[in-house]
Design an enzyme around this catalytic site. Structure first.
Site, PDB file in Angstrom:
ATOM      1  N   HIS A 111       0.805  -1.224   0.000  1.00 33.46           N
ATOM      2  CA  HIS A 111       0.000   0.000   0.000  1.00 33.46           C
ATOM      3  C   HIS A 111       0.844   1.284   0.000  1.00 33.46           C
ATOM      4  O   HIS A 111       0.565   2.229   0.740  1.00 33.46           O
ATOM      5  CB  HIS A 111      -0.956   0.001   1.196  1.00 33.46           C
ATOM      6  CG  HIS A 111      -2.023  -1.056   1.129  1.00 33.46           C
ATOM      7  ND1 HIS A 111      -2.562  -1.511  -0.044  1.00 33.46           N
ATOM      8  CD2 HIS A 111      -2.662  -1.764   2.119  1.00 33.46           C
ATOM      9  CE1 HIS A 111      -3.495  -2.427   0.221  1.00 33.46           C
ATOM     10  NE2 HIS A 111      -3.567  -2.612   1.513  1.00 33.46           N
ATOM     11  N   HIS A 185      -9.591   2.114   0.691  1.00 35.61           N
ATOM     12  CA  HIS A 185      -9.542   0.919   1.537  1.00 35.61           C
ATOM     13  C   HIS A 185     -10.628   0.928   2.620  1.00 35.61           C
ATOM     14  O   HIS A 185     -10.391   0.514   3.763  1.00 35.61           O
ATOM     15  CB  HIS A 185      -8.145   0.809   2.161  1.00 35.61           C
ATOM     16  CG  HIS A 185      -7.727  -0.576   2.520  1.00 35.61           C
ATOM     17  ND1 HIS A 185      -8.361  -1.325   3.485  1.00 35.61           N
ATOM     18  CD2 HIS A 185      -6.735  -1.358   2.043  1.00 35.61           C
ATOM     19  CE1 HIS A 185      -7.754  -2.492   3.591  1.00 35.61           C
ATOM     20  NE2 HIS A 185      -6.769  -2.535   2.720  1.00 35.61           N
ATOM     21  N   GLU A 322     -11.736  -3.347  -2.807  1.00 38.90           N
ATOM     22  CA  GLU A 322     -10.787  -2.327  -3.259  1.00 38.90           C
ATOM     23  C   GLU A 322     -10.614  -2.451  -4.770  1.00 38.90           C
ATOM     24  O   GLU A 322     -10.003  -3.396  -5.242  1.00 38.90           O
ATOM     25  CB  GLU A 322      -9.435  -2.535  -2.566  1.00 38.90           C
ATOM     26  CG  GLU A 322      -9.491  -2.554  -1.052  1.00 38.90           C
ATOM     27  CD  GLU A 322      -8.327  -3.336  -0.446  1.00 38.90           C
ATOM     28  OE1 GLU A 322      -7.162  -3.027  -0.751  1.00 38.90           O
ATOM     29  OE2 GLU A 322      -8.576  -4.284   0.319  1.00 38.90           O
TER      30      GLU A 322
HETATM   31  C1  GLA Z   1      -5.273  -5.332   1.715  1.00 34.27           C
HETATM   32  C2  GLA Z   1      -4.437  -6.566   1.583  1.00 34.27           C
HETATM   33  C3  GLA Z   1      -4.487  -7.355   2.832  1.00 34.27           C
HETATM   34  C4  GLA Z   1      -4.110  -6.512   4.044  1.00 34.27           C
HETATM   35  C5  GLA Z   1      -4.978  -5.268   4.094  1.00 34.27           C
HETATM   36  C6  GLA Z   1      -4.549  -4.312   5.171  1.00 34.27           C
HETATM   37  O1  GLA Z   1      -6.602  -5.638   1.679  1.00 34.27           O
HETATM   38  O2  GLA Z   1      -4.831  -7.348   0.497  1.00 34.27           O
HETATM   39  O3  GLA Z   1      -3.629  -8.460   2.720  1.00 34.27           O
HETATM   40  O4  GLA Z   1      -2.778  -6.149   3.961  1.00 34.27           O
HETATM   41  O5  GLA Z   1      -4.925  -4.599   2.877  1.00 34.27           O
HETATM   42  O6  GLA Z   1      -4.508  -4.886   6.422  1.00 34.27           O
END
Ligand code: GLA
Length: 358
Positions: A111, A185, A322
């Site tokens: 991220h 997110h 997402e």
């Molecule tokens: C995304 C990723 C997950 C996790 C979340 C944050 O959804 O795919 O694996 O890292 O973000 O916790």
């Protein structure tokens, strides 16, 4: 629930360096309300009616800025950049040059790295548009930030529409060749945040394929059919129906945490997923121009998280949808490209549309 449509703002504390943060509230005539802060562009709450017209907040998060400042793990509600999801070993090659990114998830970059867009203060402008009240957020990411090349100018516009949609339009330009993958997110619990598990939610994902992962949640590079697997959500299915199945991919992820290859690859706005909560009757439809969607069932949530109103958010008490390009695309030439070059404008749209079923 008639209300006055518009956008208001209030002071919402300060960044560690003293810069003031604001919380904006967008409202439409039907009584839907969305609160968004310019810290991380975080969607702090979404209040929508259930099937009886009773309003409820369907978004996990915190009451105050302090909660968000203190949480670098969940990404509750936040804008994600420069690159949504993981880049293996925080490394990729572009134009023959190797770039090394900030590592923040085992050996990988997740991220956007340590100081992703979710931890930045965005410049905000409240607007009234024909489509509804809107919040325009801007952030300029410096050349080399978190290891990414190019100065990147990002603009995100959240609009609350008259028919209960939260529209997100992302645009970006760069002054050097770079890679980019922007998303939001937000964790949803359509029965209401703090109301427990999302396993009863009935999910449909309009995708015949997904990108399988290895034990470190990095794509193998394959594009595999969902048919015959517990990842198949082509027909409406409760999230919990198969989540404990003995299927290696589910074990790696501890539940659902997969990038679905959407059936629509046209780049035009298309329905990507529908979630219905049988208890409250709330329905969420996700439309996007993006080729992928990460369906994640909050497998990393744990009871240490104290959210809004003191609510404890446990394992699988929220899900995300997402919209995105595929994780680790810079290392997989067979995936749709995430490269952005000077002179091009990155543009993606996602709509989270709310309603109810009987
Ligand atoms: C995304 C990723 C997950 C996790 C979340 C944050 O959804 O795919 O694996 O890292 O973000 O916790």
């Amino acid at each position: 629930m008639a209300a006055t449509p518009g956008i208001t703002s209030q002071p919402w504390g300060k960044m560690p360096d003293g810069r003031p943060v604001q919380l904006f509230t967008l409202a439409n005539a039907r009584g839907m309300r969305v609160a968004i802060t310019n810290y991380g562009g975080i969607v702090q709450s979404i209040v929508v009616p259930d099937r009886h017209g009773k309003p409820g907040d369907v978004v996990l998060g915190y009451n105050s800025l302090a909660g968000y400042l203190g949480d670098t793990a969940t990404y509750f509600g936040a804008l994600i950049g420069r690159y949504a999801n993981r880049i293996a070993f925080g490394r990729f090659t572009l134009d023959g040059r190797v770039y090394r990114l900030a590592i923040n998830n085992g050996k990988n970059s997740l991220h956007g790295g340590i100081y992703g867009f979710n931890r930045r203060l965005w410049t905000a402008r409240a607007r009234t548009t024909p489509a509804g009240p809107a919040l325009e957020l801007r952030y300029t990411s410096q050349d080399g930030e978190e290891g990414y090349p190019g100065e990147l100018a990002v603009r995100v516009v959240y609009t609350l529409t008259a028919n209960d949609g939260l529209r997100i339009v992302y645009t970006a330009t760069t002054d050097k060749d770079t890679v980019l993958n922007l998303t939001n997110h937000t964790y949803f619990n359509l029965d209401g945040e703090g109301h427990g598990s999302i396993l009863p939610t009935v999910m449909t994902i309009y995708a015949h394929h997904y990108t399988p992962i290895n034990a470190n949640l990095i794509p193998t590079g394959k594009i595999a059919p969902v048919e015959g697997t517990p990842l198949d959500f082509l027909r409406p299915t409760p999230v919990g129906a198969r989540i404990r199945d003995n299927f290696a991919q589910l074990k790696y992820a501890g539940g659902y945490d997969f990038n679905y290859v959407l059936d629509s690859q046209s780049g035009r706005l298309a329905l990507a997923a529908t979630a219905v909560d049988p208890r409250s009757g709330r329905r969420l439809r996700v439309y996007t121009t993006q080729p992928g969607i990460q369906f994640y069932t909050g497998n990393f949530l744990n009871s240490k998280i104290r959210g809004k109103h003191g609510h404890v958010y446990n394992f699988r008490d929220g899900f995300t949808l997402e919209t995105q390009h595929y994780p680790d695309s810079p290392n997989h030439p067979n995936f749709p490209t995430t490269e952005l070059k000077p002179g091009q404008t990155f543009r993606q749209t996602t709509v989270y549309a709310f309603g109810t079923v009987r």
